[in-house]
Structures are given as C-alpha cells and as structure tokens.
Design an enzyme around this catalytic site. Structure first.
Site, mmCIF file in Angstrom:
data_model
loop_
_atom_site.group_PDB
_atom_site.id
_atom_site.type_symbol
_atom_site.label_atom_id
_atom_site.label_comp_id
_atom_site.label_asym_id
_atom_site.label_seq_id
_atom_site.Cartn_x
_atom_site.Cartn_y
_atom_site.Cartn_z
ATOM 1 N N HIS A 459 0.746 -1.219 -0.039
ATOM 2 C CA HIS A 459 -0.111 -0.042 -0.092
ATOM 3 C C HIS A 459 0.614 1.176 -0.154
ATOM 4 O O HIS A 459 0.579 2.268 -0.490
ATOM 5 C CB HIS A 459 -1.064 0.140 1.254
ATOM 6 N N ARG A 566 -16.584 6.650 -15.372
ATOM 7 C CA ARG A 566 -16.863 5.336 -15.267
ATOM 8 C C ARG A 566 -18.095 5.061 -13.871
ATOM 9 O O ARG A 566 -17.653 5.405 -12.636
ATOM 10 C CB ARG A 566 -15.622 4.158 -14.825
ATOM 11 N N GLU A 696 -15.091 -0.707 -28.928
ATOM 12 C CA GLU A 696 -14.344 -1.679 -28.287
ATOM 13 C C GLU A 696 -14.238 -3.145 -28.642
ATOM 14 O O GLU A 696 -13.494 -3.770 -27.882
ATOM 15 C CB GLU A 696 -14.375 -1.571 -26.695
ATOM 16 N N ASN A 719 -8.307 -0.496 -24.605
ATOM 17 C CA ASN A 719 -8.147 -1.924 -23.659
ATOM 18 C C ASN A 719 -8.741 -2.919 -24.218
ATOM 19 O O ASN A 719 -8.110 -3.860 -24.291
ATOM 20 C CB ASN A 719 -8.265 -1.313 -22.034
ATOM 21 N N ASP A 720 -10.089 -3.043 -24.171
ATOM 22 C CA ASP A 720 -10.770 -4.241 -24.775
ATOM 23 C C ASP A 720 -10.447 -4.068 -26.130
ATOM 24 O O ASP A 720 -10.520 -5.532 -26.588
ATOM 25 C CB ASP A 720 -12.344 -3.881 -23.992
ATOM 26 N N CYS A 767 -10.530 6.805 -25.217
ATOM 27 C CA CYS A 767 -10.571 6.712 -23.874
ATOM 28 C C CYS A 767 -9.714 5.813 -23.215
ATOM 29 O O CYS A 767 -9.840 5.731 -22.080
ATOM 30 C CB CYS A 767 -11.924 7.002 -23.289
#
Length: 844
Positions: A459, A566, A696, A719-720, A767
């Site tokens: 963390h 999102r 996507e 990304n996808d 995006c």
C-alpha cells in the site's frame, strides 16, 4: 430508555430518515464504518440520542463520538464532506469527557452555510462497535421528530457467538471453492469476505490446511495464509446459511476490480552480478519511478519501554476505547480528502480496527494488568508475526497495514503527535514505512523514499505512485547501516540507491531534475489553454475519472472535459443498487466540478470480470465474451432505465453526453436512443443529451459507418479493443506485455473508425490507456482522432506534446506505421518521429 437486554436511541434531529445505502458516500453506504442510519436534518441542533460520555469532538466540530451507558460507541456525523469546512458553520456545545443526558444539545449548526458548502446535509448515526450489538430500526423512511424512538440495539451475547445453538448446527452447510483473488486472501479481499458475511445472520468460517478462522476477523483470515488458487472450505451455520454460502463462494471466486490497484507499475528488477558488485550502489525494486538526490534521513518506528504491569483494567479499557474511537474518527474524517486508491486502503484499516481477534488479544492483556499501549502493541505485533511467517510475500507486506494501526493507536494513547522534522528534499530511509508515514512525509516535501523491506505491491508503494514520490523498496538490511546525513542519489527509475555519488554526479542529477521540473512547470502553466497543433487543429484533451474528486483533479490539471466517467464506482462494493436520486446526485457533482465543460458518462459496464453482489449472474465459461456492458442493460432493462432517468435529470443537460459500452450492432444503439426519447418525454424534457458508442470490439469498428449515422460521437476503448482483436487476455500474466494497442491491426481498426465517422460528420475520441501514452499521440492524431481522454495528471504533458505536432506530419507517420509488421516496430517508428520533432524544435 433501556434495560439489560435492549436500549433505544432517539432521533438526534428532526427530518427524513434515510438508510445507509442511500447515503451518497461509499464509505458510509457500504457499511465499512459500521451499521446505523441517517437523517436529513430540518433543525439546527444535534441532540444526544441517549445518555453517555463524549469520547471525542472532532477538531472541525462536524462530528462527535459518544459512548452510551451500555458500552455502544456512536459516531454522530453532520453532513457529507463537511470536514472540508474546517469548523465553519459548527458550534460545539459539549467537550470531551463530559457526561450528557438524552436529548441534551451537542452541536449547533448553521444549516444554510453547511448545506451550501458541503455535498449534502444527510447526517449518519454509525455504531462503531457493531460486532457487539444488533440494530433494529424503528423506521427506515418517512419523517421523524427529535427525541422520537429511532432504533433499538440488542447486545450480542458472547455465548451466542462462541457456542452456536443446536438449531444453528442443524442448518450447517459447507462448500469448497478456489480463491481467485490476486495474491490470495490479503487485506482487501479479506475485508470483502468479512463485509459479505456480515450481510447474513449465519456464523461463517473459512477452513484451510487444518486451520480455521471466523470471517469476523480480517487478520484471522489473512493469518490462514491462503494463496491465489488455493482451495478453501466455507462453513456456514444459521437459518440463512444456504444463501450465505453462495454469497461467500462468489466473493472468494470473483476478484475485485480494485485489486488492479495492487499491481506494481514495474516488475522486480533483476539483481545482476555486475549491479551487486558496483561500488557505492544498492539495488532494490522500483515501487514508484523518479529521480532525486538529497541528504539521508532515518525514520524510526515508535517503540515502548518495559511495562511494569499492575494497571487498573477498567481505567485502561476506557483509555483504550477512547483511543480506538479517536483513530476511527481520524481515519473516517480523512477519507473525504483522499483519492480512490487512498480511500480503499484506509477503509480496510477501519475494518481492521473492528477485528475481534486483535481486540480480544488486547482486552485480555489489559485484564491481566497491562497498559492499553502495551496491550495493543502486543496484539498487533503477534498478528504481524503470523503473517510474516507465512510463505506468501503479499500477505507479509499487508502486515505493514497492521503496523500502521499500531502507530496510530500509540500516538493517540501517548497523547502526542509524531514529532519529526524532516529536511525538505531529504531521502528518507526506513526498514518499512506505513501508509500514514508516507502521507506525512509527502506533506513534508521529501525528495524520495527507500526501504530495507517492503514490496512493489504494498500500500505504501501505491500511495507513493499517487504522490509522485520516487520510491525503491527491498534494498536489504544493510541500508539501515548507511550513515545518516550524507548526500545520496535515488534513481528510482532503475531501482538504484547511489550511496557515494561524486560532485559531478550530484550536479548532473540536479540538472536533470531541474530540467524535468521546469518542463512540468512550463506544461502546467499552459495546461488550461487549448491544445492546438502547429497547423491550427484543435485536439481536446479530456480526462478519465471515476468520482467527483477525480473530476476536481481533472479540472485543476486543465482538462477540456471528462472523456469518460466510469459509473461502476456507484454500483460495486455494496449490497443494494444505488437509487435514482443517489445516481443523479453523483453525476451532477461531476458536472458541477467541471464548470462549463462537457462530461461523457458511460452507462454501467459490469458483467464479465466485474460482478455485483445484488445482481447475481449465471456462471460463464468465458465471462469477457458473456453478459456484460449494454447486453446487461438489455437483460435487466429496469437497471438501465433507472440510470438513464438519473442522467436525464442532470443540469444543464447539454453538457451531459451518454456513452454506451460494448455496442456490437446498430439495433442496440437505436433501442437505447428510443428508450431515451420515451423517458425524456415522460419527464417533460424537450432537450436530448448527445449519445455516443464505444468502439471496443472489432465488429463495432467494422460497423463504424453505420453506427456513426445514428450516434453523435464515437469513443474508442483501446483496452478491450486490444484484447478482443489480438485474442489475448489483457490480465493474463504471461501475455499482458504483448497486448499492445500500437499493434498495426489495432491502428487499422482505429483508422477505419475515424474515416467512417468523419464521413458522417462525427468526431472520434480515444478513452483507453493508449491516449495517455505520449508515444502514441502523433499516430492517433494522424489517424483522425480529435479527442484524447487521459489520466488527470497527464493532461498538461499531452497538451504540450500536441502543440509541437503538425497534423500533416502525423498523417504521414500514421500511414507509414499501418504497414509495419508489429507493435514494437510501430513503437520504434514513433520514437524516431519524436526525436525528429524535438530536433526541429531545437533548431527553431
């Protein structure tokens, strides 16, 4: 009003009663702080809901901790985000340690001021030690007057906890599952399991390798040493054991999206023989990149002397309880000021503070005559030893969260803040820092961090990256022998600590750091200006966000709008769906944070690897090809309708743009557009928001011309699109490095999308993560992309880069790379292009 079995609390305000799940703040709504209820107040005085003792009055006077006569501890929190008012609008009428009667005034509030300057006046009443009581609400909605019965609490008999009745045993069910959480059952997954189990009345245990632990105990669960893909047995005892078992099996087998926060930015650096022999250089692991130089400063942990014993248990228990309440309040009060990553870390700390295993050890030691400080320290260090002796590096790192709580409690118990004077720009050395240490050091303006222990998934590493602090971990115990005060170089880009740099090296580092700093300063000075190319083409540089706080950060960094909000952050990590009003308030807050700039809001994209507790979906062999994105909206239209209504209610509607995920054909788009028309008409609206689709999946790119005919804009999710085009799971450890959006196949799909959209007069944005990659900026502009939505800290850099480009040269580069053989060849061509741009700039 109370007796030996029950106690009734009265309403501290007059107003509307609201359940926790309706509070527009995930820390309260998901029950991480404890059970309770809230009131939207109508009057300006907070009254004591019962007789008791004031444990703490917040420094900012927006909250009070009260211990009732039956031992229950309550947080009375006025408003949400009200801590940011720094006490303005609040007048404390009581002080710490004061005994109060039921109905006694505690705070006076300037309702008008607080309402105008905080997110909402909704005021939670939270039971902090909810493991010891069960609550029954007198009402869950409607209005209530001050002093009327609000809720009843019943102590949980210890005998009931420790010895389930024969009736419970008769309802015992068992099931086995493989743990899917990355790194196993460390702090966050353990807290998720605890949170899931607490929704049911059944007693739940996990059994593994001959040991067991109750789900009430986060540290107990961590202490089992369960690794990823280990098979565990879940045992549930109670009348709702069957449904509890299914929920726990799902929680264990479904990784949380937040686990990606724990993924290190850089892999562990190899310890080559040459590096180890290099004189004056120590090699570790990069936790946060960067370059720094400065004097070494050692930060030691808090140590206690010997405990003579003989303390009065009742006094020490009270001291211990008050310290717990203080630390809980401090952590809770700071959550509103933290970003999403920080909030997730410290919400886990709150769960640990309620851990019955830790508290039980501490209470036992207090009963034996030990001081509260020594009792707590012993409890934490004993559990740390358990985690560190497990053959699991990730769980060993999570012991550091426990050490953080040890220090927080000791600071409260010792009655003094940590008094350290860290020289600005110092390189701080420690065996291992805690998250609280890291945030404190960042405020002191240190130059960098180096630790003997720790790891890149800790963390502290996550927070260091968020703060932009260079950080190297796992440098070894010899780090602690280095003389303090000497000048060193911390090259965190390469995982190096240079102990004996010469003057030339120090001057060189200072020069490099000055260049980087000046470059960032120049970029930031112009961050709020448009990003115009050399030939006058405007490129919008927007930001990807997931909350109002992210949007505020984007606005400060000069973003031209929100390119992707999102909305999943509203739906995950809770037991019920957010209400329409709650959604509307969250969306409106983001629009308000962006002034007059447009905000693109994506409808809920869950399913696949993102699951909702309250929306059970059938198990799928290949979830990323299953019921997700817009397909879920088709399967559960009431969920999509509620979200669309909330979006249609924001103002001004002209700045709200709706984005649909996972569109594969035109009929899906037309169905949603038709539904928006119906809902808008029912709401009496004549205006409609812009409606866009995400590109996507390959089919959407191939259908871009038809989609652009009916959509107002197209937004490419690289990304996808990468994983679907290349048939490689982007989360696959062995393939992730090859899922590169600069692959020529991806670029061809982007080119096809842009050509089709421009033919219909539509604009195209990106995006996905590729938009934040400076190496890709020129190619994307050359392909026809006119909006890049990036991480907020990258806005100024990408804008500055755009201003150095000529779209005609970018088009030449784009045409060239479409015919290259692979992603690495494209990257090399982009690097060469960047070098040429810099050279031309220097000549000019």
């Amino acid at each position: 009003m109370h007796n030996n079995k029950q106690m009734t609390l009265s309403a501290p305000f007059s107003g509307a009663v609201i359940t926790l799940t309706q509070i527009p703040d995930p820390v309260f709504a998901n029950g991480a702080m404890g059970d309770g209820v809230a009131i939207d107040p109508l009057d300006d005085v907070l009254h004591a809901p019962c007789a008791g003792v004031i444990i703490n009055v917040a420094r900012t006077r927006h909250a009070i901790n009260l211990r009732a006569d039956n031992g229950s501890e309550w947080l009375l929190h006025v408003g949400i985000d009200s801590v940011e008012l720094e006490g303005e609008g609040f007048q404390a009428l009581v002080k710490e340690g004061q005994r109060v009667t039921e109905g006694q005034p505690l705070l006076r509030i300037d309702l008008d001021y607080v309402a105008r300057h905080s997110r909402t006046l909704i005021s939670p009443l939270i039971l902090l030690n909810s493991d010891r009581f069960t609550l029954s609400l007198a009402r869950t909605s409607g209005s209530i007057n001050v002093g009327e019965p609000l809720l009843t609490m019943t102590p949980v008999a210890r005998q009931e906890q420790d010895s389930p009745s024969s009736d419970i045993r008769a309802r015992q069910v068992r099931g086995s599952i493989r743990v899917a959480h990355t790194g196993g059952l460390h702090a966050r997954p353990a807290a998720l399991v605890r949170q899931t189990a607490r929704q049911f009345s059944s007693h739940v245990e996990l059994h593994f390798a001959g040991a067991s632990a109750s789900t009430d105990s986060v540290t107990g669960l961590m202490g089992l040493g369960i690794a990823e893909q280990d098979e565990v047995e879940v045992v549930c005892l109670g009348h709702d054991s069957e449904v509890a078992l299914q929920a726990l099996l799902k929680a264990l087998s479904t990784p949380s999206p937040d686990e990606k926060l724990s993924t290190p930015v850089t892999a562990d650096l190899p310890r080559t023989e040459h590096a180890e022999r290099e004189p004056g250089v120590m090699i570790g692991v990069t936790a946060s990149p960067g370059l720094a130089s400065g004097p070494l400063f050692r930060l030691d942990t808090i140590e206690l002397g010997d405990d003579p014993g003989g303390h009065r248990p009742d006094e020490q228990r009270q001291i211990f309880t008050e310290a717990l309440a203080q630390v809980r309040a401090d952590i809770s009060g700071s959550l509103d000021h933290q970003n999403h990553e920080q909030s997730a870390i410290f919400a886990t700390h709150l769960a640990m503070l309620e851990d019955p295993a830790l508290l039980g050890i501490a209470h036992d030691a207090i009963d034996q005559g030990h001081s509260a400080g020594h009792a707590w320290s012993e409890a934490v260090l004993r559990q740390c030893a358990v985690l560190e002796n497990l053959d699991n590096p990730l769980l060993a790192e999570r012991a550091n969260d426990l050490r953080d709580l040890r220090q927080r409690m000791l600071l409260s118990l010792l009655g003094d803040a940590r008094d350290v004077e860290v020289p600005p720009g110092a390189i701080v050395v420690a065996r291992e820092l805690t998250p609280s240490d890291l945030l404190m050091l960042a405020e002191c303006g240190v130059g960098g961090i180096c630790m003997a222990d720790g790891g890149a998934t800790s963390h502290v590493a996550i927070l260091a990256r968020g703060q932009g602090l260079p950080c190297v971990v796992a440098l070894g115990a010899t780090l602690l022998d280095v003389a303090i005060g000497q000048e060193v170089v911390l090259d965190a880009d390469n995982g190096r600590l240079e102990i004996s740099p010469d003057e030339a090296r120090l001057r060189g580092i200072q020069g490099l750091r000055s260049q980087r700093f000046e470059q960032r300063q120049r970029q930031q000075q112009h961050a709020h200006l448009p990003a115009l190319t050399q030939d006058g083409v405007n490129i919008d540089i927007a930001a990807n966000v997931a909350s109002r706080a992210d949007a505020e950060n984007a606005q400060l960094n000069g973003a031209d709008g929100v390119g992707l909000l999102r909305t999943e952050f509203l739906f995950v990590d809770r037991s019920t769906a957010p209400t329409e009003d709650e959604q509307r308030a969250a969306y409106q807050a983001v629009l308000d944070a962006m002034d007059a700039k447009p905000v693109i809001i994506r409808t809920i994209d869950v399913g696949g690897d993102k699951q909702l507790e309250y929306l059970p979906l059938p198990a799928e062999a290949n979830p990323v090809l299953g019921l997700r994105g817009i397909r879920l909206g088709q399967a559960r239209p009431e969920l999509l309708d509620q979200q669309l209504r909330a979006l249609l209610r924001v103002t001004p509607l002209a700045r709200c743009r709706i984005l649909l995920p996972m569109i594969t054909e035109v009929s899906e788009l037309l169905a949603v557009r038709g539904r928006i028309d119906e809902l808008a008409q029912a709401l009496g609206l004549t205006e409609r928001p812009q409606l866009g689709v995400m590109i996507e999946v390959p089919s959407a790119a191939l259908m871009a011309e038809q989609l652009a005919e009916h959509a107002d804009f197209l937004s490419i999710g690289t990304n996808d699109l990468s994983q679907y085009t290349l048939a490689m799971d982007r989360d696959h450890a062995g393939l992730a490095a090859r899922v590169d959006a600069l692959h020529p196949a991806l670029l061809r799909l982007i080119a096809m999308t842009c050509d089709a959209a421009h033919g219909k007069g539509r604009w195209v944005g990106v995006c996905g993560a590729l938009a934040s990659d400076p190496l890709a900026t020129a190619v994307l502009i050359g392909l026809g992309v006119r909006e890049l939505s990036v991480s907020p800290p990258n806005v100024a850099q990408i804008k500055a880069q755009v201003r150095e480009l000529d779209t005609r040269h970018c088009q030449t580069l784009a045409h060239h790379v479409l015919n290259l053989s692979g992603a690495e060849a494209v990257r090399e061509a982009c690097r060469t292009f960047q070098t040429q741009v810099v050279a031309q700039k220097n000549i000019a």
